[in-house]
Design a protein around this motif. Structure first.
Motif, PDB file in Angstrom:
ATOM      1  N   SER A  70      -9.683   1.417   6.752  1.00 20.27           N
ATOM      2  CA  SER A  70     -10.792   1.386   7.416  1.00 20.27           C
ATOM      3  C   SER A  70     -11.469   0.101   7.142  1.00 20.27           C
ATOM      4  CB  SER A  70     -11.618   2.698   7.733  1.00 20.27           C
ATOM      5  OG  SER A  70     -11.883   2.879   6.148  1.00 20.27           O
ATOM      6  N   LYS A  71     -11.565  -0.224   5.755  1.00 18.24           N
ATOM      7  CA  LYS A  71     -12.106  -1.268   5.080  1.00 18.24           C
ATOM      8  C   LYS A  71     -11.859  -2.521   5.310  1.00 18.24           C
ATOM      9  CE  LYS A  71     -13.394   1.099   0.616  1.00 18.24           C
ATOM     10  NZ  LYS A  71     -12.908   2.333   0.784  1.00 18.24           N
ATOM     11  N   CYS A  74     -13.364  -2.537   9.231  1.00 18.15           N
ATOM     12  CA  CYS A  74     -14.889  -3.095   9.232  1.00 18.15           C
ATOM     13  C   CYS A  74     -15.325  -4.329   8.474  1.00 18.15           C
ATOM     14  CB  CYS A  74     -15.293  -1.807   8.169  1.00 18.15           C
ATOM     15  SG  CYS A  74     -15.079  -0.023   9.005  1.00 18.15           S
ATOM     16  N   ARG A 104     -12.960  10.522   7.706  1.00  8.70           N
ATOM     17  CA  ARG A 104     -13.633   9.595   6.710  1.00  8.70           C
ATOM     18  C   ARG A 104     -13.666   7.971   7.362  1.00  8.70           C
ATOM     19  NH1 ARG A 104     -11.543   5.661   3.996  1.00  8.70           N
ATOM     20  NH2 ARG A 104      -9.206   6.858   4.230  1.00  8.70           N
ATOM     21  N   LYS A 105     -12.509   7.824   7.997  1.00  2.00           N
ATOM     22  CA  LYS A 105     -12.313   6.507   8.601  1.00  2.00           C
ATOM     23  C   LYS A 105     -13.346   6.505   9.825  1.00  2.00           C
ATOM     24  CE  LYS A 105      -7.373   5.591   7.734  1.00  2.00           C
ATOM     25  NZ  LYS A 105      -6.104   5.003   8.442  1.00  2.00           N
ATOM     26  N   ASP A 108     -16.573   5.682   8.614  1.00  2.00           N
ATOM     27  CA  ASP A 108     -16.709   4.153   8.292  1.00  2.00           C
ATOM     28  C   ASP A 108     -16.742   3.284   9.458  1.00  2.00           C
ATOM     29  OD1 ASP A 108     -16.362   4.859   5.492  1.00  2.00           O
ATOM     30  OD2 ASP A 108     -14.127   4.389   5.448  1.00  2.00           O
ATOM     31  N   TYR A 109     -16.150   3.481  10.460  1.00  2.00           N
ATOM     32  CA  TYR A 109     -16.360   2.940  11.782  1.00  2.00           C
ATOM     33  C   TYR A 109     -17.752   2.711  12.005  1.00  2.00           C
ATOM     34  CZ  TYR A 109     -11.114   3.206  11.748  1.00  2.00           C
ATOM     35  OH  TYR A 109      -9.784   3.312  11.371  1.00  2.00           O
TER      36      TYR A 109
END
Length: 375
Positions: A70-71, A74, A104-105, A108-109
């Motif tokens: 996800s980093k 993002c 968690r993802k 993050d989004y």
């Protein structure tokens, strides 16, 4: 200020579904991080040409964007925000697969600024999901939907598919009812199309008959309308106009859009082009934008009018008579009078309050009607 939408192609998947003909594959080695480094370069190098545009929507599709870290996703959105004039109220969408969209993802989004999630459910029948090669089961879909809500997503689309191998009318409607019970803001309901080059193309499949396929199509519309989902495009339904997918409507109304990543298509001010489909070539040539772009085509007036009609007629609202005149300085009846008369007399087209649109019967045979608008 002129408006522009951005599409980002993330071509990675845990595995390819048996019906999929999209540009996607399972990654190996460092290809994912190398690809996102190239993506960010393409974004930054492109920005100077679009200083006069405001970005009204961003859409990350694939592939499976939720499959990668996800980093990376993002960070790519951060690059777009840093390089382009993204509106505060822009629709920012991400496609996710229940097999990879963990809480968690999703969190993050949402923190990064994504405000719309599209979940590829396709079916909530586990045997049907297995038959089409999906990497998730129905439980994973429910978990993903619940986690998306917990992460703060109010605008959620769910994709469902009909006419799947082994699927009955009853099992399809059961999936649809279960999805409706969750009250997503948007539902996309597509019929399976067997494309050449996919594993399904060479398989002997137990597909529903044509009559069952048509029943699925009609019952989709009836059931969704009963539950206040209004149909605004052939396969798309929303809980209120505010939840219609702005980004997809840009395509259907021939707005400006810019595509980043391999195979991504762009059309800005009636010039169309696409990116290289080879990921290795894309990464190697990313320092020179002209080398990653191909098939550049300035659209002539004839092509523009054709697209205006056969894309715009996908929308239930149809095409605007005055907008046709504004864009092309031509009378729509002077160009398409014979075709319009033909299908109006057949009850497939209707003129209503300045818009020409397909009737319910016309939507049933939309491909045939729209093909007649090619000059």
């Amino acid at each position: 200020m002129k408006q522009l939408s951005i599409y980002v192609h993330v071509p990675f998947c845990v595995r390819k579904c048996l019906y999929c003909d999209f540009l996607s594959f399972s990654p190996e080695g460092s290809i994912v991080t190398d690809y996102f480094e190239a993506l960010n370069k393409e974004i930054s190098q492109s920005a100077d040409n679009y200083r006069d545009y405001e970005i009204k929507s961003v859409f990350f599709g694939g592939g499976t964007p939720s499959f990668v870290d996800s980093k990376l996703v993002c960070g790519c959105l951060d690059s777009i925000r840093a390089c382009f004039n993204v509106c505060d109220d822009a629709e920012i969408s991400l496609e996710v697969n229940p097999a990879s969209a963990i809480f968690r993802k999703l969190s993050d989004y949402r923190a990064a600024g994504f405000n719309r999630i599209s979940i590829g459910a396709q079916s909530l029948n586990d045997s049907e999901l297995k038959a089409i090669g999906r990497a998730h089961d129905s439980r994973a879909f429910y978990d993903t939907f619940e986690n998306a809500r917990k992460a703060g997503f109010d605008n959620i689309n769910v994709d469902v598919m009909s006419a799947l191998p082994g699927q009955s009318l009853e099992s399809y409607l059961e999936t649809l009812r279960k999805v409706i019970s969750l009250r997503p803001s948007h539902i996309s309901a597509y019929s399976l199309i067997i494309e050449e080059g996919t594993p399904f193309y060479d398989m002997d499949l137990d597909l529903p008959g044509e009559e069952t396929d048509r029943l699925m199509y009609h019952e989709t519309k009836n059931l969704l309308q009963q539950h206040r989902y209004h149909r605004y495009e052939i396969s798309n339904y929303a809980l209120g106009k505010e939840h219609e997918c702005y980004h997809n409507k840009v395509y259907w109304t021939r707005g400006n859009y810019l595509g980043f990543g391999i195979g991504a298509a762009s059309m800005v001010e009636n010039v169309r082009w696409s990116n290289l489909r080879s990921i290795d070539e894309y990464i190697q040539k990313i320092d020179n934008l002209s080398e990653i772009r191909e098939n550049t085509e300035p659209l002539d007036i004839k092509s523009q009018m054709e697209e205006f009609m056969f894309l715009g007629l996908r929308l239930v609202e149809g095409v605007s008579i005055s907008e046709f005149k504004r864009q092309f300085d031509k009378d729509i009846f002077g160009v398409y009078g014979d075709v319009i008369s033909k299908y109006t007399e057949m009850g497939l087209l209707k003129l209503d309050r300045g818009y020409l649109h397909l009737t319910d019967q016309g939507l049933d045979v939309s491909n045939t009607v729209m093909a007649d608008f090619l000059l």
